[in-house]
Scaffold this motif. Structure first.
Motif, short mmCIF file in Angstrom:
data_model
loop_
_atom_site.label_atom_id
_atom_site.label_comp_id
_atom_site.label_asym_id
_atom_site.label_seq_id
_atom_site.Cartn_x
_atom_site.Cartn_y
_atom_site.Cartn_z
N LEU A 152 -27.96 51.58 66.15
CA LEU A 152 -26.53 52.07 66.12
C LEU A 152 -26.38 52.10 64.65
CD1 LEU A 152 -23.45 52.51 66.90
CD2 LEU A 152 -22.99 49.83 66.24
N LEU B 215 -23.55 46.85 75.08
CA LEU B 215 -25.18 47.69 74.18
C LEU B 215 -25.77 46.95 74.58
CD1 LEU B 215 -23.13 45.77 71.39
CD2 LEU B 215 -23.03 47.94 71.67
N THR C 111 -18.01 45.57 66.30
CA THR C 111 -19.14 45.55 67.80
C THR C 111 -18.13 43.50 68.07
OG1 THR C 111 -21.03 44.30 67.19
CG2 THR C 111 -20.51 46.74 67.69
N LEU D 70 -22.10 55.82 71.41
CA LEU D 70 -21.35 54.97 70.38
C LEU D 70 -21.41 55.32 69.35
CD1 LEU D 70 -18.81 53.31 69.74
CD2 LEU D 70 -21.16 51.58 69.68
N VAL E 212 -25.39 52.55 73.70
CA VAL E 212 -25.46 52.26 72.20
C VAL E 212 -25.31 54.28 70.78
CG1 VAL E 212 -26.24 51.71 70.40
CG2 VAL E 212 -25.93 50.37 72.27
N GLU F 237 -12.88 52.00 72.11
CA GLU F 237 -14.80 52.35 72.34
C GLU F 237 -15.07 51.48 73.67
OE1 GLU F 237 -15.97 54.57 72.45
OE2 GLU F 237 -14.68 56.21 70.77
N ARG G 171 -17.69 45.76 76.69
CA ARG G 171 -18.92 46.53 77.36
C ARG G 171 -17.52 46.73 78.43
NH1 ARG G 171 -22.14 41.77 79.77
NH2 ARG G 171 -20.68 39.18 79.15
N GLY H 128 -15.56 37.92 66.64
CA GLY H 128 -15.11 39.25 66.67
C GLY H 128 -13.63 39.89 66.98
N PRO I 136 -28.05 46.50 67.21
CA PRO I 136 -27.54 46.43 66.25
C PRO I 136 -28.45 47.16 65.45
CG PRO I 136 -27.65 44.15 67.03
CD PRO I 136 -27.44 45.40 67.79
N ALA J 105 -21.69 41.73 67.75
CA ALA J 105 -21.94 40.80 69.30
C ALA J 105 -23.44 40.52 69.91
CB ALA J 105 -21.86 42.25 70.57
N SER K 125 -21.18 44.28 62.56
CA SER K 125 -22.15 43.96 64.12
C SER K 125 -22.45 42.77 64.61
CB SER K 125 -23.91 44.36 63.62
OG SER K 125 -24.31 43.83 65.01
N VAL L 104 -15.14 47.48 70.55
CA VAL L 104 -16.15 48.17 70.97
C VAL L 104 -16.63 46.77 71.93
CG1 VAL L 104 -18.76 48.53 70.98
CG2 VAL L 104 -17.03 49.04 69.29
#
Length: 286
Positions: free
Chosen positions: A113, A60, A6, A69, A66, A56, A32, A13, A110, A86, A84, A30
């Motif tokens: 998810l 978030l 993410t 996803l 989420v 994807e 946005r 990331g 997170p 983000a 995780s 992942v």
């Protein structure tokens, strides 16, 4: 190996995704924004020509996205690793459904998810990118004010409050690592946290650019001399792949070494209280 990262469209990331792709993993990015996802894919593919990448899009800050996803990730072969990563710093009045965006993106997303994925996978590594445990020892989570409805509790100066709220959410990340690891003990799913270091070029304060300079002055940081995202990616990527870490869970790592975090992050009663409140906020049973 199938990995999910993410916050993969820039900074740490993207560097984690690039590192994993270079080691032969199929990596799901992942982010946005479709545009930023495609740009990150192109940069990684330029550096790793044979990279296997999927995209994807999910904001978030929107918990329904989420959940969707998680459903999409589980509709194909379940991931072997989820990083995780983000996180952001935002003004405290930036809210979705009454919940501060900084809390939703950094902690609730997170939490939701990884809980949804943990219920459906038999074996995987979950890695949560946290922050410096030494600095965060001074910033315990205010369990009576998770929604930052009393910003004065974050202290002075006012301009530093968004960063202090960010610090609280990073402590929530550590608490969540330990709480989830306890609940998954004895399964094939491991959960560990990692501090990537104080890294430049992350875009962390993109939504509150004024905070960047305040933080630099307050903590006497030379932003131009900070190491780049590739350095920050090392420990999270290692946690996701290292054979010697098979079965290791419920630890927090700095520079590939396990470290102790503050007692306020490891206390089971505090962790359970955060867990229960978080479950209510995301609509899951505790």
């Amino acid at each position: 190996m199938r990995a999910v990262v993410t916050g993969a469209t820039n900074g740490i990331g993207e560097a984690v995704a690039r590192r994993l792709a270079s080691e032969g993993a199929t990596v799901t990015l992942v982010g946005r924004s479709d545009e930023r996802l495609r740009a990150a894919r192109d940069r990684i593919a330029a550096a790793v020509p044979d990279a296997e990448l999927t995209l994807e899009r999910a904001d978030l800050a929107e918990l329904d996205q989420v959940r969707a996803l998680a459903d999409r990730l589980l509709a194909t072969a379940p991931p072997d690793a989820v990083i995780s990563n983000a996180a952001l710093v935002t003004p405290l009045d930036r809210r979705t459904g009454g919940v501060p965006r900084v809390l939703t993106v950094n902690h609730l997303a997170p939490y939701l998810l990884l809980r949804l994925l943990a219920d459906a996978v038999d074996r995987a590594r979950f890695v949560v990118v946290g922050a410096d445990p030494v600095s965060l020892a001074r910033s315990p989570v205010d369990l009576d004010d998770l929604l930052f409805e009393h910003p004065e509790r974050l202290g002075e100066p006012i301009g530093l409050r968004p960063f202090r709220a960010y610090g609280r959410t990073k402590n929530m990340n550590a608490m969540f690592v330990f709480a989830l690891a306890r609940r998954l003990a004895g399964t094939g799913v491991t959960v560990n946290g990692a501090h990537p270091g104080i890294i430049g070029g992350t875009g962390l304060a993109g939504e509150a650019p004024e905070v960047r300079e305040i933080v630099a002055r307050t903590f006497e940081l030379d932003l131009a001399s900070l190491p780049g995202p590739e350095v920050g990616a090392d420990t999270p990527a290692w946690l996701a792949t290292a054979p010697e870490l098979a079965g290791v869970t419920g630890r927090f790592f700095v520079d590939r070494k396990p470290v102790e975090t503050a007692p306020h992050t490891t206390d089971p009663a505090r962790g359970d209280r955060l867990w229960t409140t978080s479950a209510r906020l995301v609509g899951l049973p505790a």
